[in-house]
Design an enzyme around this catalytic site. Structure first.
Site, PDB file in Angstrom:
ATOM      1  N   SER A   1       4.405   2.369   8.359  1.00 65.11           N
ATOM      2  CA  SER A   1       4.026   1.370   7.358  1.00 65.11           C
ATOM      3  C   SER A   1       5.227   0.885   6.554  1.00 65.11           C
ATOM      4  CB  SER A   1       3.001   1.950   6.382  1.00 65.11           C
ATOM      5  OG  SER A   1       1.705   1.824   6.869  1.00 65.11           O
TER       6      SER A   1
ATOM      7  N   ASP B   1      -0.149  -7.683   1.556  1.00 65.91           N
ATOM      8  CA  ASP B   1       0.367  -6.307   1.569  1.00 65.91           C
ATOM      9  C   ASP B   1       1.896  -6.317   1.558  1.00 65.91           C
ATOM     10  OD1 ASP B   1       0.478  -3.590   1.683  1.00 65.91           O
ATOM     11  OD2 ASP B   1      -0.148  -3.403   3.775  1.00 65.91           O
TER      12      ASP B   1
ATOM     13  N   HIS C   1       0.822  -1.217   0.000  1.00 63.93           N
ATOM     14  CA  HIS C   1       0.000   0.000   0.000  1.00 63.93           C
ATOM     15  C   HIS C   1       0.851   1.260   0.000  1.00 63.93           C
ATOM     16  CE1 HIS C   1       0.480   0.097   4.517  1.00 63.93           C
ATOM     17  NE2 HIS C   1       0.477   1.385   4.269  1.00 63.93           N
TER      18      HIS C   1
END
Length: 536
Positions: free
Chosen positions: A225, A130, A84
């Site tokens: 992230s 992911d 992402h």
């Protein structure tokens, strides 16, 4: 409404075989750490010992010095991060800083990204798979690669064991970012306990795991992230996961979610070994228009081979869920087909609904060149049009038949709506629609003129995309490249005229035009005029 973060946790590209390079000598890098400052702690953690994180990598836009995500150097010129973080960013606009422990510090080795590989099953709705790999233009001269877990997480840690995550993200929910690399220990959480948190947590398992405390207080946060979560075993630091997403930061009962490196190891190893990744283009999730209970929905799934090598499709089947009746195949050029580069195939289906509610149909298929199962989903809401408003003299709306007049009130599925912006006969009334306003079921409808927006296009404020409350990105703010992908029209509200089938870029996403959208029709997922597509 709960804010769900991407902690800084579909189709991608053609792999070009890399030349085998000789070994590169690498040295450790220490961040400069101020000794006269009181350092805030990252959601219950503290400053990291950078000698233990020589693989930590910052992900940056090529024209900025502030990282928007983290990553880890895994050797052979590759950086591991979250899908992402980079899925909508061309490789040419990406840099990494290996062994970069200071935000805006430039103490590591900054390198241009040569190629980007996003897992072909990455799902933007559930955030499963992911994971992404970045191939660098050269190997770094500082830092050290990290070892990756293989087999399963349970081979390295049991439920309740502490594992360690690091990053340069926020120090608290909605707080400021860390200036130096921070770390925090959190316990591994079982899938069963994680799933009990409900919402998107119900999808965790197989390719993701949870970590954190039931009472919260310690967690990774926005801006982290793509970074690593690790365990020390046998004197070696092993990466178990990739920081993916979570609800808020360190909230009670809301755990951090991490992409499972061991479960994704085969794909990672395949890319590093030079295997040519498949590139299939299709809509993974699509919301269709509402339909009347008793009517039949017709839909066509399209699959395109966007890679260079032939792809043979097999094991194709349909499944239904929600209130959908068993789907029927009306046409099929995909099953057992071999698609050459840029060739497409289609599967036509029709389905109905057994009762009012959301009808869902999935097309599942495999290809000879991979063990992965690909899934394209569509859903549509079945409306019971027999639910009527008491006799008020209000015209009922019938999809496909009623031609709405601006300002007129219509009844639909037990509610009343006022038409605006000239809705079409298939634009069914619903709350929040550009074409309809929910209103009281008055006995005397009032016709009012439609007022067109008067905002000058040049003065239009930048509006962040509205994201469904189950998955709200919270990647740290960055300066996005302004160049749209090649062959894509940059859409400017109130100015750009498009034709059906044109691909446009708007607020960092790509859409295909349909049903003749006007210049004031803002592109968005689920719109009658636009279909969300993967940027070329």
């Amino acid at each position: 409404m709960e804010a769900i973060k991407f902690f800084n946790k579909k189709m991608s590209t053609v792999l070009i075989s890399a030349a085998i390079c000789g070994p590169v000598m690498m040295q450790s890098v220490q961040a400069v750490e101020p000794t006269d400052l009181i350092q805030p702690k990252i959601v219950g953690g503290g400053l990291a010992n950078t000698s233990e994180w020589q693989f930590y990598t910052q992900i940056l836009n090529s024209n900025t010095t502030t990282a928007f995500c983290g990553g880890s150097y895994i050797g052979d010129g590759y950086v591991l991060t979250a899908a992402h973080c980079v899925k909508n960013k061309p490789a040419i606009f990406l840099h990494v800083e290996v062994a970069g422990f200071t935000l805006n510090g430039g103490v590591g080795d900054r390198i241009q990204v040569a190629e980007k590989f996003v897992h072909p099953l990455f799902n933007t709705s559930t955030l499963n798979h992911d994971v992404a790999l970045l191939k660098l233009e050269r190997e770094p001269t500082v830092g050290q690669p990290v070892s990756l877990a293989q087999g399963s997480v349970e081979q390295y840690a049991r439920t309740g064991d502490l594992i360690t995550v690091a990053g340069l993200g926020r120090l608290s929910e909605n707080g400021g970012r860390a200036g130096q690399l921070e770390e925090v220990d959190v316990p591994l959480v079982s899938d069963a306990v994680c799933n009990q948190s409900g919402g998107s947590y119900a999808n965790v398992g197989d390719v993701a795991f949870c970590a954190g405390y039931p009472q919260g207080q310690k967690d990774s946060c926005s801006g982290d992230s793509g970074g690593p979560i690790v365990v020390d075993t046998g004197g070696q630091r092993v990466q178990l996961g990739i920081v993916s997403w979570g609800v808020g930061c360190a909230r009670p009962g809301k755990y951090g979610v991490y992409a499972d490196v061991a479960a994704l190891r085969d794909w990672i190893d395949g890319i590093k070994a030079g295997e040519k990744p498949l590139s299939l283009s299709y809509l993974a999730n699509q919301q269709l228009n509402d339909f009347a209970l008793g009517a039949v929905v017709n839909h066509t799934f399209r699959i395109r081979n966007s890679g260079d090598s032939d792809v043979s499709i097999n094991s194709l089947n349909l499944s239904a869920s929600g209130v959908a009746t068993s789907p029927v195949t009306t046409s099929d050029t995909c099953n057992s087909a071999t698609l050459a580069a840029n060739q497409s195939c289609e599967v036509g289906v029709e389905f109905g609904a057994s009762q009012a509610g959301v009808a869902k149909v999935a097309l599942n298929f495999k290809v000879d060149q991979s063990d992965l199962t690909y899934t394209a989903n569509v859903s549509a809401k079945a409306i019971d049009e027999d639910v009527v408003i008491p006799d008020t003299g209000i015209t009922p709306f019938v999809a496909g038949k009623t031609k709405p007049v601006n300002g007129q009130i219509y009844s639909y599925a037990g509610q009343c709506f006022k038409a605006k912006n000239t809705p079409g006969v298939w634009e069914t009334p619903k709350a929040g629609s550009w074409f309809w306003s929910v209103t009281a079921c008055a006995t005397t409808p009032t016709v009012e003129p439609t007022i067109e927006p008067t905002v000058e296009p040049t003065m239009e404020p930048t509006v962040e995309p509205t994201v469904a409350p189950t998955i709200v990105p919270t990647i740290a703010p960055t300066v996005e490249p302004t160049q749209p992908p090649q062959g894509v029209i940059e859409f400017v509200l109130g100015q750009t005229k498009v034709n059906n089938g044109d691909i446009i870029s708007y607020q960092g996403e790509c859409f295909a035009a349909k049903n003749n959208p006007g210049t004031w029709e803002p592109p968005k997922a689920g719109s009658w005029f636009w279909t969300a597509v993967t940027c070329p």
